[in-house]
Write a protein that holds these residues in place. Structure first.
Motif, short mmCIF file in Angstrom:
data_model
loop_
_atom_site.label_atom_id
_atom_site.label_comp_id
_atom_site.label_asym_id
_atom_site.label_seq_id
_atom_site.Cartn_x
_atom_site.Cartn_y
_atom_site.Cartn_z
N ASN A 93 0.81 -1.21 0.00
CA ASN A 93 0.00 0.00 0.00
C ASN A 93 0.85 1.26 0.00
OD1 ASN A 93 -3.12 -0.57 0.37
ND2 ASN A 93 -2.02 -2.15 1.48
N PHE A 94 2.03 1.20 0.58
CA PHE A 94 2.95 2.34 0.50
C PHE A 94 3.37 2.57 -0.94
CE2 PHE A 94 6.97 4.52 0.56
CZ PHE A 94 6.85 5.45 1.58
N PHE A 95 3.72 1.51 -1.65
CA PHE A 95 4.10 1.64 -3.06
C PHE A 95 2.95 2.20 -3.89
CE2 PHE A 95 7.39 -2.01 -2.61
CZ PHE A 95 8.31 -1.11 -2.09
N GLN A 96 1.72 1.78 -3.56
CA GLN A 96 0.56 2.27 -4.31
C GLN A 96 0.34 3.76 -4.12
OE1 GLN A 96 -2.23 -1.79 -4.23
NE2 GLN A 96 -2.90 0.05 -3.20
N ASN A 97 0.76 4.30 -2.98
CA ASN A 97 0.54 5.72 -2.69
C ASN A 97 1.60 6.62 -3.31
OD1 ASN A 97 -1.74 5.14 -1.16
ND2 ASN A 97 -0.58 4.95 0.74
N LEU A 98 2.65 6.04 -3.89
CA LEU A 98 3.67 6.87 -4.55
C LEU A 98 3.10 7.48 -5.83
CD1 LEU A 98 6.83 4.58 -4.14
CD2 LEU A 98 6.22 6.59 -2.79
N PRO A 99 3.55 8.68 -6.19
CA PRO A 99 3.03 9.33 -7.41
C PRO A 99 3.30 8.49 -8.66
CG PRO A 99 4.24 10.89 -6.05
CD PRO A 99 4.49 9.54 -5.47
N GLU A 100 2.27 8.21 -9.41
CA GLU A 100 2.43 7.42 -10.63
C GLU A 100 3.16 8.19 -11.71
OE1 GLU A 100 -1.27 5.92 -11.96
OE2 GLU A 100 -1.74 4.86 -10.10
N SER A 101 3.11 9.52 -11.64
CA SER A 101 3.75 10.33 -12.69
C SER A 101 5.25 10.11 -12.74
CB SER A 101 3.46 11.82 -12.44
OG SER A 101 3.90 12.21 -11.15
N LEU A 102 5.88 9.84 -11.57
CA LEU A 102 7.33 9.62 -11.57
C LEU A 102 7.68 8.34 -12.31
CD1 LEU A 102 8.14 10.56 -7.85
CD2 LEU A 102 8.52 11.95 -9.90
N GLU A 103 6.91 7.28 -12.08
CA GLU A 103 7.17 6.02 -12.76
C GLU A 103 6.87 6.14 -14.26
OE1 GLU A 103 5.52 2.60 -10.78
OE2 GLU A 103 5.43 3.67 -8.86
N GLU A 104 5.81 6.85 -14.59
CA GLU A 104 5.47 7.01 -16.01
C GLU A 104 6.55 7.79 -16.73
OE1 GLU A 104 1.70 8.89 -15.91
OE2 GLU A 104 0.60 7.08 -15.31
N ALA A 105 7.09 8.82 -16.08
CA ALA A 105 8.16 9.60 -16.71
C ALA A 105 9.41 8.75 -16.92
CB ALA A 105 8.48 10.82 -15.84
N ALA A 106 9.71 7.89 -15.93
CA ALA A 106 10.88 7.02 -16.07
C ALA A 106 10.70 6.02 -17.20
CB ALA A 106 11.14 6.30 -14.74
N LYS A 107 9.49 5.47 -17.34
CA LYS A 107 9.24 4.51 -18.41
C LYS A 107 9.25 5.18 -19.78
CE LYS A 107 6.76 1.03 -15.72
NZ LYS A 107 5.52 0.24 -15.55
N ILE A 108 8.81 6.43 -19.86
CA ILE A 108 8.90 7.17 -21.12
C ILE A 108 10.35 7.33 -21.55
CG2 ILE A 108 8.51 9.44 -22.18
CD1 ILE A 108 5.91 9.61 -20.58
N ASP A 109 11.23 7.49 -20.55
CA ASP A 109 12.67 7.62 -20.83
C ASP A 109 13.32 6.28 -21.12
OD1 ASP A 109 12.54 10.34 -20.50
OD2 ASP A 109 13.10 10.28 -18.37
N GLY A 110 12.55 5.20 -21.11
CA GLY A 110 13.08 3.89 -21.48
C GLY A 110 13.48 3.01 -20.31
N ALA A 111 13.11 3.38 -19.09
CA ALA A 111 13.49 2.57 -17.92
C ALA A 111 12.60 1.33 -17.84
CB ALA A 111 13.36 3.38 -16.65
N SER A 112 13.20 0.21 -17.46
CA SER A 112 12.45 -1.02 -17.25
C SER A 112 11.81 -1.00 -15.86
CB SER A 112 13.37 -2.24 -17.37
OG SER A 112 14.36 -2.21 -16.36
N ASP A 113 10.96 -2.00 -15.60
CA ASP A 113 10.32 -2.07 -14.27
C ASP A 113 11.35 -2.22 -13.17
OD1 ASP A 113 7.74 -1.83 -15.25
OD2 ASP A 113 7.52 -3.99 -15.58
N LEU A 114 12.40 -3.00 -13.41
CA LEU A 114 13.44 -3.18 -12.40
C LEU A 114 14.19 -1.87 -12.16
CD1 LEU A 114 14.83 -5.19 -10.53
CD2 LEU A 114 16.41 -5.75 -12.39
N GLN A 115 14.46 -1.12 -13.21
CA GLN A 115 15.13 0.17 -13.05
C GLN A 115 14.25 1.17 -12.33
OE1 GLN A 115 16.04 0.79 -17.23
NE2 GLN A 115 18.22 0.35 -16.91
N VAL A 116 12.94 1.14 -12.62
CA VAL A 116 12.02 2.02 -11.91
C VAL A 116 12.01 1.69 -10.42
CG1 VAL A 116 9.58 2.61 -11.63
CG2 VAL A 116 10.55 2.43 -13.92
N LEU A 117 12.00 0.39 -10.11
CA LEU A 117 12.01 -0.03 -8.70
C LEU A 117 13.29 0.42 -8.01
CD1 LEU A 117 10.93 -1.67 -6.29
CD2 LEU A 117 12.00 -3.70 -7.31
#
Length: 286
Positions: A156-180
């Protein structure tokens, strides 16, 4: 009306303060007594506050190889257990926190089912035995390596993190492991330290599992040794008889309690400031 309300508020505050003071004294007095007895010199009677101070009990305990070995076992089990538990918890909580994970609700329900219902002690022991893990530290490290409560709090802590940060990282080509690794974990310091301390306290105080799964006395952690010292069971194995000539037996017992408690007392104040933000931000929601 306002005056009556203020009087009621003052009465309520006094009641709460009196209750908290009583709880503080009920917690503090036994701790002070344990420390006082551990510092009592040979030939002196024990009291809440020692009339004289002697560190002979601590010196004698720290000279005992068996006790030092048990302390090393507990440190190894705690550090290894926290590392394994945190890796497994993070690697499970993060995928479950992603709304696009296939079967997310089903997997969460299965995990929650294990939190509500347990197979029991005998089936668990048989599994450990059939895996040839008896009398090995793996039985202690893998058994209960993931706490469902801690897992849900972290999820639930992970769910409360801003999704925009992860979306921006994935737009830049980051994988799920790199986002984590580069986005989620640096932002999750409060919950990581909080859950890590929960695991550390559980592993450090573990008593029943070592008694159940270990048969080699040299592998026993500190809580088991402490039990034997306090109850007199095999105490001669851990404390040489010469120790009682410089310190009272009760002082040796209480000194062992203090030495067992000190590591957690030192760690807790360092992490305590993260407790509120870690537990409140990761509270379990529907």
């Amino acid at each position: 009306m306002t005056r009556v309300r203020r009087q009621n508020d003052r009465a309520f505050d006094r009641t709460v303060n009196a209750f908290l003071i009583a709880v503080l004294l009920a917690t503090l007095i036994p701790l002070v007594y344990v420390v006082s007895v551990s510092l009592t010199p040979l030939g002196q009677t024990t009291s809440l506050l020692p009339r004289a101070v002697s560190f002979n009990a601590y010196e004698e305990l720290l000279r005992q190889p068996a006790l030092i070995r048990a302390l090393g076992n507990s440190v190894f089990l705690t550090l290894s257990g926290v590392l394994i538990s945190m890796i497994l918890t993070v690697c499970t909580a993060y995928p479950l926190s992603r709304p696009d994970l296939p079967g997310r609700k089903f997997l969460t329900g299965v995990i929650l089912f294990t939190f509500l219902f347990s197979a029991g002690l005998i089936p668990l022991y048989l599994v450990i035995r059939d895996l040839n893990l008896l009398n090995t530290y793996w039985a202690l490290l893998l058994h209960g390596a993931v706490s469902v409560y801690n897992l849900l709090v972290m999820k639930n802590f992970f769910q409360n993190l801003p999704e925009s940060l992860e979306e921006a990282a994935k737009i830049d080509g980051a994988s799920d492991l790199q986002v984590l690794w580069h986005i989620v974990l640096p932002l999750s310091k409060p919950i990581l330290l909080t859950i890590g301390l929960f695991y550390a306290v559980t592993q450090w105080n573990s008593f029943f599992e070592p008694v159940l799964y270990l048969s080699d006395a040299r592998m026993m952690p500190l809580p088991v040794v402490l039990r034997d010292i306090l109850t007199g069971l095999n105490s001669a194995e851990y404390v040489e008889s010469a120790a009682t000539t410089t310190a009272p037996p009760d002082a040796l017992k209480m000194a062992a309690v203090v030495l067992t408690t000190i590591p957690m007392l030192l760690v807790y104040p360092w992490i305590q400031r993260y407790f509120t933000s870690g537990t409140l931000s990761g509270d379990v929601k529907g």
